[in-house]
Design a protein around this motif. Structure first.
Motif, mmCIF file in Angstrom:
data_model
loop_
_atom_site.group_PDB
_atom_site.id
_atom_site.type_symbol
_atom_site.label_atom_id
_atom_site.label_comp_id
_atom_site.label_asym_id
_atom_site.label_seq_id
_atom_site.Cartn_x
_atom_site.Cartn_y
_atom_site.Cartn_z
ATOM 1 N N ALA A 372 -0.011 -14.064 -39.208
ATOM 2 C CA ALA A 372 0.929 -13.028 -38.764
ATOM 3 C C ALA A 372 2.332 -13.600 -38.586
ATOM 4 N N ARG A 373 2.419 -14.772 -37.963
ATOM 5 C CA ARG A 373 3.737 -15.391 -37.753
ATOM 6 C C ARG A 373 4.372 -15.781 -39.086
ATOM 7 N N TRP A 374 3.566 -16.317 -39.995
ATOM 8 C CA TRP A 374 4.067 -16.663 -41.331
ATOM 9 C C TRP A 374 4.594 -15.416 -42.037
ATOM 10 N N PHE A 375 3.857 -14.316 -41.960
ATOM 11 C CA PHE A 375 4.233 -13.062 -42.612
ATOM 12 C C PHE A 375 5.572 -12.553 -42.087
ATOM 13 N N ILE A 376 5.717 -12.510 -40.772
ATOM 14 C CA ILE A 376 6.957 -12.009 -40.180
ATOM 15 C C ILE A 376 8.131 -12.918 -40.539
ATOM 16 N N HIS A 377 7.899 -14.211 -40.557
ATOM 17 C CA HIS A 377 8.966 -15.156 -40.941
ATOM 18 C C HIS A 377 9.417 -14.887 -42.372
ATOM 19 N N GLU A 378 8.467 -14.667 -43.274
ATOM 20 C CA GLU A 378 8.804 -14.375 -44.670
ATOM 21 C C GLU A 378 9.599 -13.077 -44.769
ATOM 22 N N CYS A 379 9.174 -12.052 -44.037
ATOM 23 C CA CYS A 379 9.868 -10.761 -44.082
ATOM 24 C C CYS A 379 11.293 -10.882 -43.532
ATOM 25 N N ALA A 380 11.468 -11.682 -42.485
ATOM 26 C CA ALA A 380 12.780 -11.817 -41.855
ATOM 27 C C ALA A 380 13.790 -12.488 -42.762
ATOM 28 N N GLU A 381 13.295 -13.214 -43.761
ATOM 29 C CA GLU A 381 14.185 -13.925 -44.673
ATOM 30 C C GLU A 381 14.783 -12.998 -45.733
ATOM 31 N N ARG A 382 14.287 -11.746 -45.811
ATOM 32 C CA ARG A 382 14.708 -10.853 -46.884
ATOM 33 C C ARG A 382 15.594 -9.732 -46.343
ATOM 34 N N SER A 383 16.667 -9.466 -47.060
ATOM 35 C CA SER A 383 17.588 -8.409 -46.645
ATOM 36 C C SER A 383 17.073 -7.023 -47.022
ATOM 37 N N ASN A 384 16.160 -6.966 -48.010
ATOM 38 C CA ASN A 384 15.679 -5.660 -48.485
ATOM 39 C C ASN A 384 14.248 -5.392 -48.035
ATOM 40 N N ALA A 385 13.822 -6.013 -46.935
ATOM 41 C CA ALA A 385 12.447 -5.839 -46.469
ATOM 42 C C ALA A 385 12.240 -4.427 -45.937
ATOM 43 N N GLY A 386 11.229 -3.766 -46.477
ATOM 44 C CA GLY A 386 10.910 -2.410 -46.058
ATOM 45 C C GLY A 386 9.763 -2.378 -45.058
ATOM 46 N N PRO A 387 9.080 -1.244 -44.947
ATOM 47 C CA PRO A 387 7.980 -1.101 -43.987
ATOM 48 C C PRO A 387 6.873 -2.126 -44.238
ATOM 49 N N GLN A 388 6.140 -2.436 -43.172
ATOM 50 C CA GLN A 388 5.079 -3.440 -43.256
ATOM 51 C C GLN A 388 3.710 -2.763 -43.307
ATOM 52 N N VAL A 389 2.872 -3.302 -44.219
ATOM 53 C CA VAL A 389 1.537 -2.744 -44.443
ATOM 54 C C VAL A 389 0.517 -3.866 -44.303
ATOM 55 N N LEU A 390 -0.601 -3.570 -43.678
ATOM 56 C CA LEU A 390 -1.695 -4.525 -43.538
ATOM 57 C C LEU A 390 -2.906 -4.050 -44.319
ATOM 58 N N ILE A 391 -3.522 -4.951 -45.093
ATOM 59 C CA ILE A 391 -4.841 -4.716 -45.682
ATOM 60 C C ILE A 391 -5.764 -5.783 -45.105
ATOM 61 N N PHE A 392 -6.854 -5.358 -44.469
ATOM 62 C CA PHE A 392 -7.726 -6.290 -43.744
ATOM 63 C C PHE A 392 -9.190 -5.992 -44.032
ATOM 64 N N ASN A 393 -9.967 -7.075 -44.106
ATOM 65 C CA ASN A 393 -11.422 -6.939 -44.190
ATOM 66 C C ASN A 393 -12.098 -8.162 -43.598
ATOM 67 N N GLN A 394 -13.116 -7.928 -42.828
ATOM 68 C CA GLN A 394 -14.106 -8.929 -42.439
ATOM 69 C C GLN A 394 -15.437 -8.201 -42.445
ATOM 70 N N GLN A 395 -16.341 -8.610 -43.322
ATOM 71 C CA GLN A 395 -17.600 -7.891 -43.465
ATOM 72 C C GLN A 395 -18.724 -8.670 -42.790
ATOM 73 N N GLY A 396 -19.580 -7.963 -42.085
ATOM 74 C CA GLY A 396 -20.771 -8.573 -41.530
ATOM 75 C C GLY A 396 -20.537 -9.441 -40.316
ATOM 76 N N ARG A 397 -19.378 -9.344 -39.681
ATOM 77 C CA ARG A 397 -19.087 -10.141 -38.490
ATOM 78 C C ARG A 397 -18.637 -9.195 -37.379
ATOM 79 N N SER A 398 -19.545 -8.849 -36.502
ATOM 80 C CA SER A 398 -19.242 -7.866 -35.466
ATOM 81 C C SER A 398 -18.127 -8.336 -34.540
ATOM 82 N N GLU A 399 -18.020 -9.681 -34.364
ATOM 83 C CA GLU A 399 -16.995 -10.198 -33.457
ATOM 84 C C GLU A 399 -15.589 -10.061 -34.024
#
Length: 523
Positions: A372-399
């Motif tokens: 997450a911190r890496w992602f935000i740092h990358e976005c902050a470096e760009r002048s044309n950064a638009g909305p942020q979207v997350l795609i996430f998956n963890q299968q078979g791990r209830s925790e």
């Protein structure tokens, strides 16, 4: 409630119903057996979800039998003693976070010496899981072995196990074969020995003490990367219990290295080192890395690089008596190896016309915060950064539902606007919308009913709705549909700025996403 939760019903996926015994008998009558034949046979060695659940409920966990059985399987394929593995000069790496990156650093450094004439002359690398193709797990000179080479050695091992079904009956049940991941580990030893590899880096699968890779008795060196909470059912729910397992790769007579750990883990590592008579060296960040461009430029990666440098120096000292580490500076081969390392699916950025993809396989609480911190740092470096979207998956791990708090809050806190993700997409680990899993991604260890109903994804969605009521939340039945949804959001944005998308979570998600984004068959 201001979020939107899309409910999508998954249509049946076209899983193959194969009779593997008939398949293999028929193929043996043919002149060749293909890579696809090998993958189908390999998939038949997966432990079904129902069996895994029954073992879990019965409290059955891996123990010393797993290593003993691996010794038996080694004998059946022609290597009666673990000492037969000594020519591989194995570097053994365990850890919770960073073990894959550490292995990649060692491989990249050794490859620079190989290219100038060695030693080593051939470098092997075993990692898991794969991102796109199974053969990525077994690499020689930094490249996945070819489909032809994979099929050749896969069936050599298969046939030897069948021909020698009663050898080492005191170690492993007659006529059996190792399960999926253990088979690949067994096969890797045969591949590397047959191909003349003289330096091999082995990443543990889960844990260390009872991991299939721990059949090696005399590694050149062992390394333990950052420890944290992961695979709780198998390893235990506290970091000291996990450290006990990871420390199992340390061997008497072989040097061992680790980096700064939390006190509970550090204490256990030191205790086990004393028990084993091992000289465990705890490394501070190597000052010689000061002017080396390690990517990402973060403390955790510099720790991984530090561990990789120590392991590479140790194996080079054994292979080349004239090699002497310079305490003041790193050789050019080390600098190039560290700066030019290729480790797919970790902190990758890929750009399209309307969207910038940030891809990082992170599967623990801490590693997701780092992503997450890496992602935000990358976005902050760009002048044309638009909305942020997350795609996430963890299968078979209830925790894994508990991973979301740190991911959501870290992004919000690091984002100058304080908004965080405007769109959040949870998907299954199914690759394609129409055809289901790629053959190399078939996984029988997950509950098919949960995937069909998107049970885990709906739990994630409900959790995120509590964490951030302003986000638009979707659940998708496949990775492909999740990616297409993000692209549709980018098309509809209309601001002229580029959508910033983070794909993170399981390596199954990351691998499937990279395969779709690059239209690639292997990485």
């Amino acid at each position: 409630m201001n979020h939107v939760l899309r409910r999508v019903v998954i249509s049946p996926r076209p899983f193959a119903n194969l009779n593997f015994t008939s398949l293999l008998i028929n193929r043996k009558m043919a002149s060749t057996r293909s890579y696809n034949d090998a993958i189908d046979a390999l998939n038949s060695l997966q432990t079904p979800f129902a069996v895994i659940e029954a073992r879990r409920k019965a409290g059955i966990r891996p123990d010393g039998d797993s290593v003993r059985e691996m010794r038996g399987y080694l004998a059946r394929i022609g290597y009666p003693s673990p000492r037969d593995l000594d020519p591989l000069n194995i570097i053994h790496v365990a850890g919770t976070k960073g073990k894959g990156s550490t292995c990649a650093f060692v491989d990249s450094i050794l490859s620079r010496y190989r290219r100038k004439g060695g030693p080593p002359t051939k470098v092997g690398l075993l990692t898991s899981p794969h991102l796109i193709a199974v053969r990525e797990r077994i690499r020689i000179d930094s490249s996945p072995i070819s489909e032809e080479t994979f099929a050749k050695y896969f069936f050599q091992v298969w046939d030897r196990l069948e021909a020698n079904a009663n050898i080492a009956a005191d170690q492993v049940e007659p006529g059996t074969k190792p399960i999926y991941s253990r088979y690949l580990t067994l096969m890797s030893y045969h591949v590397f020995l047959s191909e003349g590899v003289d330096a091999a880096i082995y990443e543990t699968g889960i844990g260390g003490e009872y991991d299939a890779t721990n059949v090696v008795e005399r590694p050149v060196a062992s390394g333990i990367s950052t420890l944290g909470i992961d695979h709780v059912y198998v390893l235990g729910g506290t970091v000291d219990k996990i450290a006990w397992h990871k420390a199992g790769i340390m061997k008497t007579g072989s040097p061992a290295f680790t980096i700064e750990q939390v006190p509970a883990a550090a204490d256990v590592l030191k205790e086990r080192a004393v028990e084993k008579g091992v000289n465990l060296k705890v490394l501070d960040v190597d000052p010689r890395l000061k002017d080396v461009n390690v990517r990402p430029d973060a403390l955790f990666q510099k720790k991984n690089a530090t561990l990789g440098v120590a392991l590479a120096e140790t194996v080079l000292q054994k292979l080349d008596p004239s090699f002497t580490p310079n305490p003041e500076s790193l050789p050019q081969e080390f600098i190039e190896g560290l700066e030019q390392v290729v480790w797919r699916g970790r902190c990758e950025v890929k750009e399209e016309d309307k969207i910038i993809w940030h891809v990082d396989g992170a599967h623990t609480v801490d590693s997701l915060k780092m992503a997450a911190r890496w992602f935000i740092h990358e976005c902050a470096e760009r002048s044309n950064a638009g909305p942020q979207v997350l795609i996430f998956n963890q299968q078979g791990r209830s925790e894994a539902v508990d991973f979301l708090d740190g991911l959501c809050n870290t992004v919000k806190q690091a984002d100058p606007t304080g908004e965080g993700f405007k769109h959040v997409i949870f998907c299954t680990n199914v690759t394609y919308a129409a055809t289901g899993y790629k053959r190399d991604f078939v996984n029988h260890q997950y509950n098919p009913a949960d995937i069909e109903k998107m049970t885990q994804q709906k739990i994630f969605a409900e959790k995120w709705a509590v964490l951030d009521r302003s986000a638009t939340i979707s659940v998708m039945p496949s990775i492909e549909e999740a990616i297409n949804t993000a692209r549709s959001i980018a098309d509809a944005d209309g601001s002229g700025r580029k959508l910033q998308a983070l794909i993170t979570g399981s390596l199954h998600l990351v691998g499937g996403a990279l395969g779709i984004l690059e239209k690639a068959d292997a990485l």
